[in-house]
Design a protein around this motif. Structure first.
Motif, short mmCIF file in Angstrom:
data_model
loop_
_atom_site.label_atom_id
_atom_site.label_comp_id
_atom_site.label_asym_id
_atom_site.label_seq_id
_atom_site.Cartn_x
_atom_site.Cartn_y
_atom_site.Cartn_z
N PRO A 232 0.78 -1.33 0.14
CA PRO A 232 0.16 -0.01 -0.03
C PRO A 232 0.74 1.19 -0.01
N GLN A 233 2.01 1.22 0.73
CA GLN A 233 2.94 2.60 0.68
C GLN A 233 3.30 2.71 -0.47
N LEU A 234 3.66 1.43 -1.15
CA LEU A 234 4.49 1.66 -2.60
C LEU A 234 3.61 2.30 -3.79
N LEU A 235 2.39 1.65 -3.55
CA LEU A 235 1.06 2.34 -4.49
C LEU A 235 0.84 3.67 -4.19
N LYS A 236 1.02 4.22 -3.04
CA LYS A 236 0.92 5.78 -2.73
C LYS A 236 1.71 6.36 -3.64
N GLU A 237 3.11 5.99 -3.54
CA GLU A 237 4.26 6.66 -4.17
C GLU A 237 4.11 6.28 -5.82
N LEU A 238 3.77 5.28 -6.15
CA LEU A 238 3.71 4.76 -7.70
C LEU A 238 2.39 4.45 -8.19
N PRO A 239 1.58 5.21 -8.17
CA PRO A 239 -0.02 4.77 -8.26
C PRO A 239 -0.23 4.07 -9.73
N SER A 240 0.67 4.38 -10.73
CA SER A 240 0.58 3.75 -12.04
C SER A 240 1.51 2.35 -12.26
N MET A 241 1.89 1.91 -10.99
CA MET A 241 2.85 0.68 -10.97
C MET A 241 2.08 -0.22 -11.54
N THR A 242 2.76 -1.18 -12.47
CA THR A 242 2.13 -2.27 -12.94
C THR A 242 2.77 -3.40 -12.82
N ALA A 243 4.22 -3.44 -12.24
CA ALA A 243 5.12 -4.57 -11.87
C ALA A 243 5.74 -4.48 -10.73
N LEU A 244 6.06 -5.46 -10.03
CA LEU A 244 6.78 -5.21 -8.54
C LEU A 244 7.81 -6.24 -8.38
N PHE A 245 9.02 -6.00 -7.99
CA PHE A 245 10.12 -6.88 -7.68
C PHE A 245 10.17 -7.04 -6.14
N GLU A 269 -3.50 -7.16 -13.29
CA GLU A 269 -3.21 -5.77 -13.07
C GLU A 269 -1.88 -5.38 -12.27
N LEU A 270 -1.53 -6.18 -11.72
CA LEU A 270 -0.08 -6.01 -11.28
C LEU A 270 0.86 -7.37 -11.11
N SER A 271 1.88 -7.40 -12.02
CA SER A 271 2.76 -8.37 -12.16
C SER A 271 3.89 -8.47 -10.96
N PHE A 324 21.90 -18.97 -10.43
CA PHE A 324 20.60 -18.84 -10.17
C PHE A 324 19.80 -18.70 -11.54
N THR A 325 18.46 -18.96 -11.46
CA THR A 325 17.92 -18.97 -12.60
C THR A 325 16.05 -18.19 -12.25
N ILE A 326 15.68 -17.73 -13.17
CA ILE A 326 14.53 -17.44 -13.27
C ILE A 326 13.40 -18.44 -13.48
N VAL A 327 12.58 -18.67 -12.26
CA VAL A 327 11.52 -19.85 -12.50
C VAL A 327 10.05 -19.25 -12.85
N GLU A 328 9.58 -19.50 -14.11
CA GLU A 328 8.39 -18.74 -14.58
C GLU A 328 7.31 -19.49 -14.22
N ARG A 329 6.35 -18.84 -13.30
CA ARG A 329 5.15 -19.42 -12.94
C ARG A 329 3.83 -18.44 -13.57
N GLN A 330 3.16 -18.10 -12.65
CA GLN A 330 1.74 -17.36 -12.96
C GLN A 330 1.73 -15.94 -12.50
N SER A 331 2.68 -15.41 -11.97
CA SER A 331 2.48 -13.89 -11.29
C SER A 331 2.60 -13.03 -11.90
N VAL A 332 3.43 -13.37 -13.26
CA VAL A 332 3.55 -12.26 -14.04
C VAL A 332 3.10 -12.41 -15.49
N SER A 333 2.46 -11.47 -15.85
CA SER A 333 2.08 -11.44 -17.34
C SER A 333 2.70 -10.39 -18.15
#
Length: 338
Positions: A232-245, A269-271, A324-333
């Motif tokens: 919620p804090q991050l969304l206040k600063e970046l309301p147009s954010m579409t992805a999160l690490f 709506e949010l990866s 290390f590797t990136i394991v792709e599942r279903q939380s990113v589009s």
């Protein structure tokens, strides 16, 4: 009545001295004799006296492992690898939970010194001067796992966190996302906090995207609650954010929980991409895309490295960056502009 070394010698038809050399890992016998004695030990259920054995070979056959948080999912996977390597090498493990407290860490190091452990694995925490002084007093090999020291020459086994964070962020960029936030650790954490935040920043800047301090929320820990409170804090600063690490899987899953409560659909709506690839990453919904650290292998490698140093097979161990590797599942589009 418990069987004695004399009973084993009689059962294997060898001398007591031969049984003693085999039990204590000393030379002077054939492989055939060793096999015969081991079979007799197993058949009789003989348990060597650890104190007496330590007096002979100057070892206690124990290693000390210090974790800042043994209850964390990351720690349990690393520890499993360490224990496998220790068991294969004939060692037992004493685990200490330091809770990232300097006083408690010193207390446990003194305890391990009293117990005369043969070596130490130090995990996930910065090596302070007071810890290093005790390492030197103890005169036993030390291996770092999931951490490293810029100040002291100690072998380590870890993933390159800067590179891992860079690639996680670039993965989101390649999916078309341009407004990307991060739930990070602390500026006071040089092990995982700082390099993961730096990797995130560098990836944005290298791809011509805007970066400001508002793109990261910082936390003292890497737990579920940190992620849940940060979104919620991050969304206040970046309301147009579409992805999160998120700097850990637990944080990422906490953020997913907060998104659900806010009515934000993941990944539509949010990866969200995490870091660690804990077992829980594939159990949550949607299953979490994440940077996979080979945690069990890291533990196993650090354990094998330490056992080799204790046994004198290696005078100095070479530090290892694990893949290390990136394991792709279903939380990113892919990003689709509305």
């Amino acid at each position: 009545m418990n069987p004695t070394i004399k009973d084993v010698a009689k059962h294997a038809n060898v001398s007591i001295a031969t049984v003693s050399r085999i039990v204590n890992g000393l030379p002077g016998y054939s492989e055939e004799t060793k096999k015969k004695v081991q079979q007799s030990i197993e058949a009789l259920g003989y348990q060597p006296n650890a104190i007496a054995r330590g007096l002979i070979n100057k070892r206690t056959q124990t290693i000390g492992v210090l974790f800042p948080d043994v209850s964390g999912m990351l720690s349990s996977e690393v520890l499993q690898g360490i224990e496998n390597a220790a068991h294969d090498g004939g060692f037992s493990v004493i685990v200490c939970n330091t809770t990232s407290s300097g006083k408690r860490t010193v207390k446990y190091l003194r305890l391990l010194q009293e117990k005369r452990v043969d070596g130490i694995i130090f995990a996930s925490e910065d090596v302070k001067e007071e810890y290093y002084k005790i390492f030197q007093e103890m005169k036993v090999p030390v291996v770092l796992v999931s951490t490293a020291s810029a100040k002291y020459d100690l072998p380590f086994v870890r993933v390159n966190d800067f590179d891992g964070a860079f690639q996680a962020t670039e993965y989101l960029i390649q999916k078309g996302h341009k407004v990307i936030g991060m739930i990070g650790g602390s500026d006071e954490d040089p092990i995982a906090g700082v390099p993961r935040m730096q990797g995130f920043q560098k990836a944005l800047e290298s791809n011509g995207l805007i970066y400001t301090k508002n793109h990261i929320t910082k936390n003292e820990g890497y737990r579920f609650q940190n992620g849940k409170e940060s979104l919620p804090q991050l969304l206040k600063e970046l309301p147009s954010m579409t992805a999160l690490f998120a700097a850990s899987d637990e944080m990422a899953i906490g953020a997913m929980s907060a998104a659900h409560q806010l009515g934000i659909r993941v990944p539509e709506e949010l990866s969200i991409i995490g870091y660690d690839n804990l077992k829980i990453a594939e159990m949550c919904y949607p299953p979490l895309t994440t940077v996979s650290q080979p945690l069990k292998d890291m533990g196993q490698t650090s354990g094998e490295m330490l056992v080799s140093m204790i046994k004198g097979e290696k005078q100095e161990a070479k530090s290892r960056y694990m893949p290390f590797t990136i394991v792709e599942r279903q939380s990113v589009s892919d990003f689709h502009d509305k």
